[in-house]
Design a protein around this motif. Structure first.
Motif, PDB file in Angstrom:
ATOM      1  N   PHE A 214      53.931  48.419  43.539  1.00 33.75           N
ATOM      2  CA  PHE A 214      52.807  49.355  43.688  1.00 33.75           C
ATOM      3  C   PHE A 214      51.437  48.668  43.559  1.00 33.75           C
ATOM      4  CE2 PHE A 214      52.503  48.974  39.219  1.00 33.75           C
ATOM      5  CZ  PHE A 214      51.395  49.674  38.733  1.00 33.75           C
ATOM      6  N   SER A 215      51.424  47.404  43.150  1.00 36.04           N
ATOM      7  CA  SER A 215      50.152  46.670  43.083  1.00 36.04           C
ATOM      8  C   SER A 215      49.553  46.447  44.465  1.00 36.04           C
ATOM      9  CB  SER A 215      50.356  45.323  42.375  1.00 36.04           C
ATOM     10  OG  SER A 215      51.299  44.521  43.071  1.00 36.04           O
ATOM     11  N   ASN A 216      50.368  46.675  45.525  1.00 33.58           N
ATOM     12  CA  ASN A 216      49.826  46.593  46.886  1.00 33.58           C
ATOM     13  C   ASN A 216      48.676  47.573  47.110  1.00 33.58           C
ATOM     14  OD1 ASN A 216      51.418  44.546  48.143  1.00 33.58           O
ATOM     15  ND2 ASN A 216      53.155  45.943  48.063  1.00 33.58           N
ATOM     16  N   PHE A 217      48.641  48.635  46.288  1.00 35.50           N
ATOM     17  CA  PHE A 217      47.606  49.659  46.470  1.00 35.50           C
ATOM     18  C   PHE A 217      46.302  49.297  45.758  1.00 35.50           C
ATOM     19  CE2 PHE A 217      51.648  52.294  46.039  1.00 35.50           C
ATOM     20  CZ  PHE A 217      51.996  52.121  47.368  1.00 35.50           C
ATOM     21  N   TYR A 218      46.294  48.232  44.985  1.00 34.97           N
ATOM     22  CA  TYR A 218      45.120  47.852  44.202  1.00 34.97           C
ATOM     23  C   TYR A 218      44.265  46.835  44.966  1.00 34.97           C
ATOM     24  CZ  TYR A 218      46.873  50.273  40.055  1.00 34.97           C
ATOM     25  OH  TYR A 218      47.291  51.228  39.166  1.00 34.97           O
ATOM     26  N   THR A 219      43.006  46.776  44.604  1.00 33.81           N
ATOM     27  CA  THR A 219      42.100  45.808  45.227  1.00 33.81           C
ATOM     28  C   THR A 219      42.430  44.407  44.717  1.00 33.81           C
ATOM     29  OG1 THR A 219      40.459  46.010  43.461  1.00 33.81           O
ATOM     30  CG2 THR A 219      40.267  47.554  45.316  1.00 33.81           C
ATOM     31  N   PRO A 220      42.061  43.370  45.495  1.00 32.20           N
ATOM     32  CA  PRO A 220      42.354  41.995  45.048  1.00 32.20           C
ATOM     33  C   PRO A 220      41.745  41.690  43.669  1.00 32.20           C
ATOM     34  CG  PRO A 220      41.704  41.993  47.358  1.00 32.20           C
ATOM     35  CD  PRO A 220      41.502  43.388  46.866  1.00 32.20           C
ATOM     36  N   GLU A 221      40.548  42.211  43.423  1.00 36.43           N
ATOM     37  CA  GLU A 221      39.918  41.923  42.130  1.00 36.43           C
ATOM     38  C   GLU A 221      40.661  42.604  40.982  1.00 36.43           C
ATOM     39  OE1 GLU A 221      37.119  44.704  44.521  1.00 36.43           O
ATOM     40  OE2 GLU A 221      38.435  42.977  44.886  1.00 36.43           O
ATOM     41  N   ASP A 222      41.208  43.818  41.229  1.00 35.40           N
ATOM     42  CA  ASP A 222      41.984  44.492  40.178  1.00 35.40           C
ATOM     43  C   ASP A 222      43.310  43.782  39.943  1.00 35.40           C
ATOM     44  OD1 ASP A 222      40.042  46.318  39.721  1.00 35.40           O
ATOM     45  OD2 ASP A 222      41.022  48.017  40.708  1.00 35.40           O
ATOM     46  N   ARG A 223      43.927  43.306  41.024  1.00 32.32           N
ATOM     47  CA  ARG A 223      45.195  42.571  40.856  1.00 32.32           C
ATOM     48  C   ARG A 223      44.940  41.280  40.064  1.00 32.32           C
ATOM     49  NH1 ARG A 223      46.083  43.950  46.375  1.00 32.32           N
ATOM     50  NH2 ARG A 223      45.677  41.799  47.033  1.00 32.32           N
ATOM     51  N   ALA A 224      43.832  40.604  40.393  1.00 34.72           N
ATOM     52  CA  ALA A 224      43.526  39.365  39.671  1.00 34.72           C
ATOM     53  C   ALA A 224      43.276  39.635  38.192  1.00 34.72           C
ATOM     54  CB  ALA A 224      42.303  38.694  40.295  1.00 34.72           C
ATOM     55  N   ALA A 225      42.766  40.846  37.885  1.00 35.89           N
ATOM     56  CA  ALA A 225      42.477  41.197  36.496  1.00 35.89           C
ATOM     57  C   ALA A 225      43.698  41.764  35.782  1.00 35.89           C
ATOM     58  CB  ALA A 225      41.322  42.196  36.440  1.00 35.89           C
ATOM     59  N   GLY A 226      44.836  41.905  36.480  1.00 39.16           N
ATOM     60  CA  GLY A 226      46.053  42.403  35.851  1.00 39.16           C
ATOM     61  C   GLY A 226      46.048  43.889  35.589  1.00 39.16           C
ATOM     62  N   ILE A 227      45.263  44.668  36.352  1.00 38.44           N
ATOM     63  CA  ILE A 227      45.168  46.106  36.125  1.00 38.44           C
ATOM     64  C   ILE A 227      46.496  46.825  36.365  1.00 38.44           C
ATOM     65  CG2 ILE A 227      43.979  48.223  36.823  1.00 38.44           C
ATOM     66  CD1 ILE A 227      42.274  46.256  35.246  1.00 38.44           C
ATOM     67  N   PRO A 228      47.297  46.510  37.437  1.00 36.96           N
ATOM     68  CA  PRO A 228      48.572  47.215  37.617  1.00 36.96           C
ATOM     69  C   PRO A 228      49.498  47.065  36.401  1.00 36.96           C
ATOM     70  CG  PRO A 228      47.960  46.055  39.624  1.00 36.96           C
ATOM     71  CD  PRO A 228      47.023  45.600  38.578  1.00 36.96           C
ATOM     72  N   GLN A 229      49.646  45.864  35.892  1.00 35.64           N
ATOM     73  CA  GLN A 229      50.513  45.658  34.732  1.00 35.64           C
ATOM     74  C   GLN A 229      49.967  46.399  33.508  1.00 35.64           C
ATOM     75  OE1 GLN A 229      49.332  43.244  36.720  1.00 35.64           O
ATOM     76  NE2 GLN A 229      51.235  42.756  37.840  1.00 35.64           N
ATOM     77  N   LEU A 230      48.639  46.405  33.364  1.00 34.06           N
ATOM     78  CA  LEU A 230      48.037  47.115  32.244  1.00 34.06           C
ATOM     79  C   LEU A 230      48.303  48.608  32.328  1.00 34.06           C
ATOM     80  CD1 LEU A 230      46.152  47.070  29.767  1.00 34.06           C
ATOM     81  CD2 LEU A 230      44.209  47.333  31.332  1.00 34.06           C
ATOM     82  N   ALA A 231      48.312  49.151  33.555  1.00 34.43           N
ATOM     83  CA  ALA A 231      48.567  50.582  33.735  1.00 34.43           C
ATOM     84  C   ALA A 231      49.959  50.959  33.260  1.00 34.43           C
ATOM     85  CB  ALA A 231      48.377  50.960  35.208  1.00 34.43           C
ATOM     86  N   LEU A 232      50.975  50.183  33.636  1.00 35.55           N
ATOM     87  CA  LEU A 232      52.347  50.481  33.208  1.00 35.55           C
ATOM     88  C   LEU A 232      52.493  50.312  31.702  1.00 35.55           C
ATOM     89  CD1 LEU A 232      54.461  48.809  36.066  1.00 35.55           C
ATOM     90  CD2 LEU A 232      53.699  51.185  35.863  1.00 35.55           C
ATOM     91  N   ALA A 233      51.855  49.284  31.161  1.00 35.09           N
ATOM     92  CA  ALA A 233      51.949  49.060  29.712  1.00 35.09           C
ATOM     93  C   ALA A 233      51.289  50.199  28.943  1.00 35.09           C
ATOM     94  CB  ALA A 233      51.289  47.728  29.358  1.00 35.09           C
ATOM     95  N   THR A 234      50.168  50.691  29.445  1.00 30.67           N
ATOM     96  CA  THR A 234      49.480  51.807  28.795  1.00 30.67           C
ATOM     97  C   THR A 234      50.329  53.070  28.862  1.00 30.67           C
ATOM     98  OG1 THR A 234      47.340  50.862  29.379  1.00 30.67           O
ATOM     99  CG2 THR A 234      47.367  53.191  28.797  1.00 30.67           C
ATOM    100  N   ALA A 235      50.967  53.334  30.012  1.00 33.39           N
ATOM    101  CA  ALA A 235      51.826  54.510  30.144  1.00 33.39           C
ATOM    102  C   ALA A 235      52.970  54.453  29.147  1.00 33.39           C
ATOM    103  CB  ALA A 235      52.350  54.611  31.577  1.00 33.39           C
ATOM    104  N   MET A 236      53.568  53.280  28.935  1.00 32.74           N
ATOM    105  CA  MET A 236      54.658  53.130  27.968  1.00 32.74           C
ATOM    106  C   MET A 236      54.147  53.329  26.536  1.00 32.74           C
ATOM    107  SD  MET A 236      57.699  52.763  29.004  1.00 32.74           S
ATOM    108  CE  MET A 236      58.394  52.098  27.472  1.00 32.74           C
TER     109      MET A 236
END
Length: 800
Positions: A214-236
């Motif tokens: 699902f990180s395909n939906f994020y901007t390159p700068e957000d992916r570089a900042a690790g935002i997708p992984q942070l989102a899943l970790a926050t949900a958990m």
């Protein structure tokens, strides 16, 4: 490589178990095809004011009304229409009456649901509360209202699956939602399911995206900042992740997304994540537009020249600009939420509040009125209020612009005073001019009689002649005062050392004011010289000192102050040219002061508050006229019981200081030698009297009755030894006559006579050599001396 996808039943169970619809802030319910309630969320209970019963007909459990209060038949209920006509119903406002009698305006979004074969299986409805803040929010964010039904669609699978126990119905519900992207992720964040809303928003078909991260939906700068992984970790960690930000579609374009990620657990074991994404671009654009509008509004208000306040219907302040802070002394933080009346108006004057109430009542715009306002320090001043009522959906507001009118009122008062004084000056000047001509005829005739009497040794009438001449001189002083006020006197402006002049008057001032008054001086050493008539300035100071003495009958303090000021200086009272330089001379006392209603009249001629016989009422009038004719100004400041300050503003002299002139030579022994004099005077009595005097002195006189006749005689005959002409002649005036003759005969001297001359301004009194001015009424000795000096000048010029 595609990942394993959780079963539909598992997804259905998880979604219903999470109670996603119960967490929505809007009322959501579903019905079967007949309109019987099959599900309702928590917000529906709050909205209804009671708990609905499963199986009841939703439309008949309410008393529904149209927006105008007309009862709404059950068959016309929005949900009934949607099920009967098999179409979504939009933009149909209604009012629901709760069991306690309260009424709720709302906007329904009923949508029929169909199975894969197109059969109607029920409906889902979202109820948007339009009361209070919710109505305002809807107006500010119209796109949000349009998207709310789909928010309910996102979760209607839970209701359908739970109530119908059918995985097929759940999948149908999720697939039918097109305004929300609803899909599952596995435990590592790979897409496990996809609905039509996800395809519409993100641009991927199911076969293109399932199994991809699902990180395909994020901007390159957000992916570089690790935002997708942070989102899943926050949900958990927190049980839910919510955020807004930029997301990327398949075609690379970006959109603003509202994202919710919930962990999906099965018996406490993480089996994936449920992800809901909404395209919030329209809402964000509306918010940005609102923000820009607010910024533009604040920019306009904060840079306005006037004080600005915005109040609600209760009169409490909700906006306050920096100019209001400066005018009233209250900061924005201090006034918000407080009544405007307590901040801006005196407590003992409710006229402004009454006027504002009238503006509220009649919903008026651009209404303007003047009131007494008061600032934080208690200073009262006249303020102009301009008020307009704005009718908004969230309730009416009032915009109020406020302006301090103190300076404008002062300027208007000064302008009216100036006009009044100008009109009085024209009147008194004209009277003095005519009176001077009469006095000149009387004076000259009396002096001729005196000359004849002495020649004939007839002395019995001397006493009476001298009494008459004394009366003429006193009348001449009176007319001179009138001319001083009217700014029509003949001035002799020169460089005046004000410090030296005041110093020379010390003894005279002490004798004039008496020993019971302390006399003080504040004269700076660097005081500029003034450009004015020294004799008139001396008279002005003496007049002011005597007035101050009379205001302190029991003693006090009199101070004469001086300073250098420019037109921009506040000490110049904003009455003179801003680029000018002036000497300010003030006479200050601590006497009784002057009431405001009298202060406006003190410069009027003949106005006096002194008893009859103790004042002419011309003292201050003379001071006023002298300063204005000198190119300056006169200002009075006084408060009853506080004393008075009268300030003279005189132009600064620029140029070399002149040494005092030599005294005139004695006239004793002067004898006329038959010199030929041309006398031009339009008043017969004055002309005859002066002709008689000159003839008795031994001069040969030719007379003319107007300027044209005088000019014709002067230009056609041999040059005269002297021309004596009145200035105020009909047709060709005396100045023009003199200039014309001297252009051809430069050595002919000219004596100008005047009752007053409107052309003799401070800038034009510098007459050429061989020309002088004599003010009426004058005596024989003065005339004789002027004639002698001019004729001698002419002889000296011819000899050269």
């Amino acid at each position: 490589m595609l990942r394993d996808i959780p079963s539909t039943a598992a997804v259905n169970a998880v979604l219903s178990g999470q109670g996603l619809l119960d967490e929505l802030p809007v009322a959501v319910y579903t019905t079967d095809a007949q309109g019987r309630i099959t599900y309702f969320n928590k917000a529906s209970v709050a909205f209804a004011g009671r708990t609905p019963a499963i199986g009841d007909m939703w439309c008949v459990t309410w008393r529904l009304l149209l927006p105008d209060g007309t009862p709404l038949p059950h068959e016309q209920c929005p949900m009934a229409v949607a099920l009967r006509e098999r179409r979504p119903v939009r933009n149909m406002e209604a009012i629901a009456e709760r069991p306690d009698g309260t009424r709720v305006p709302f906007l329904p979004f009923p949508t029929p649901l169909f199975d894969a074969q197109g059969e109607l299986i029920g409906g889902i409805n979202v109820l948007m509360d339009l009361s209070g803040h919710k109505h305002s929010q809807l107006l500010l964010e119209p796109s949000q209202a349009a998207l709310q039904p789909s928010h309910a669609h996102t979760h209607q699978a839970t209701m359908a699956a739970t109530l119908a126990r059918s995985g097929r119905d759940f999948e149908l519900l999720v697939r039918s939602v097109t305004d929300y992207a609803i899909f599952m992720l596995d435990t590592t964040g790979h897409v496990a399911s996809w609905n039509s809303g996800a395809e519409k928003i993100k641009g991927y078909r199911a076969e293109e995206i399932i199994g991809h991260h699902f990180s395909n939906f994020y901007t390159p700068e957000d992916r570089a900042a690790g935002i997708p992984q942070l989102a899943l970790a926050t949900a958990m960690r927190d049980g839910r992740f919510e955020a807004e930000g930029w997301r990327v579609r398949k075609d690379g374009t970006r959109f603003w997304a509202n994202v919710v990620i919930d962990p999906v657990l099965d018996n406490g074991q993480l089996i994936g994540f449920a992800k809901v994404t909404r395209d919030a671009s329209i809402r964000r654009s509306a918010e940005l537009a609102l923000f820009e509008s607010e910024r533009r509004f604040r920019g306009i208000v904060n840079t306005a020249l006037d004080a600005f306040a915005q109040i609600d219907e209760s009169g409490r302040v909700i906006e306050w600009n920096p100019q209001a802070h400066e005018l009233f002394g209250w900061s924005r933080e201090q006034v918000l939420g407080k009544p405007l009346a307590d901040l801006c108006f005196p407590s003992d004057d409710n006229s402004a509040q009454t006027w504002l109430a009238s503006v509220w009542t009649h919903k008026l715009s651009r209404q303007t009125h003047q009131f007494i306002a008061a600032n934080r320090a208690g200073r009262r001043f006249t303020a102009e209020l301009s008020a307009s009522v704005l009718s908004l959906a969230s309730g009416p507001l009032m915009n109020i612009f406020m302006r301090d009118m103190t300076e404008k009122i002062q300027m208007e008062t000064q302008f009216r005073q100036s006009q009044k004084m100008e009109a009085l000056g024209q009147l008194t000047g004209g009277i003095a001019h005519d009176f001077n001509n009469i006095l000149q005829a009387i004076s000259s005739s009396l002096e001729v009689v005196d000359i004849i009497g002495k020649r004939e040794h007839f002395t019995q009438a001397d006493k009476h002649l001298q009494n008459a001449l004394g009366s003429v001189r006193r009348a001449a002083v009176l007319t001179q005062r009138l001319l001083t006020f009217a700014r029509r006197q003949t001035l002799d402006p020169q460089a005046v050392n004000v410090n030296g002049l005041v110093d020379s008057m010390r003894e005279m001032l002490r004798h004039s004011i008496g020993e019971h008054i302390a006399l003080e001086f504040a004269l700076p050493e660097d005081l500029w010289p003034a450009h004015c008539d020294a004799n008139q300035l001396e008279n002005a100071i003496l007049n002011l000192a005597i007035n101050a003495r009379d205001a302190m009958p029991h003693g006090g303090r009199l101070c004469i102050e001086a300073s250098n000021v420019t037109g921009e200086d506040p000490d110049a009272f904003n009455v003179l040219a801003t680029d000018g330089h002036y000497v300010k001379l003030s006479v200050v006392d601590n006497g009784t002061g002057i009431p405001s209603h009298i202060k406006e009249r003190v410069f009027d001629p003949f106005f006096t508050t002194k008893p009859v016989g103790q004042g002419t009422g011309l003292g201050l009038s003379m001071v006023y006229g002298f300063t204005h004719q000198s190119g300056g100004h006169c200002v009075i400041e006084s408060e009853l019981g506080e004393g008075t300050r009268i300030s003279l503003l005189l132009p600064r002299y620029r140029g070399p200081m002149q040494a005092p002139g030599e005294p005139p030579a004695s006239v004793s022994g002067h004898r006329a030698r038959g010199e030929h004099v041309l006398l031009v005077e339009d008043q017969p009595m004055v002309r005859d009297a002066i002709n008689e005097v000159l003839s008795k002195l031994g001069y040969s006189v030719t007379v003319a009755s107007d300027g044209l006749e005088g000019l014709s005689i002067a230009m056609s005959a041999e040059p005269f030894d002297l021309i004596i002409t009145d200035i105020g002649l009909p047709g060709v005036n005396g100045r023009s006559l003199a200039n014309s003759v001297r252009s051809k005969q430069p050595h002919v001297p000219v004596l100008l006579m005047t009752g007053y001359d409107t052309t003799l301004t401070p800038s034009s009194v510098e007459l050429p050599a061989g020309m002088s001015v004599l003010s009426k009424p004058f005596n024989v000795d003065t005339l004789t001396e002027e004639v002698r000096q001019l004729i001698e000048w002419s002889r000296a010029q011819r000899e050269v």
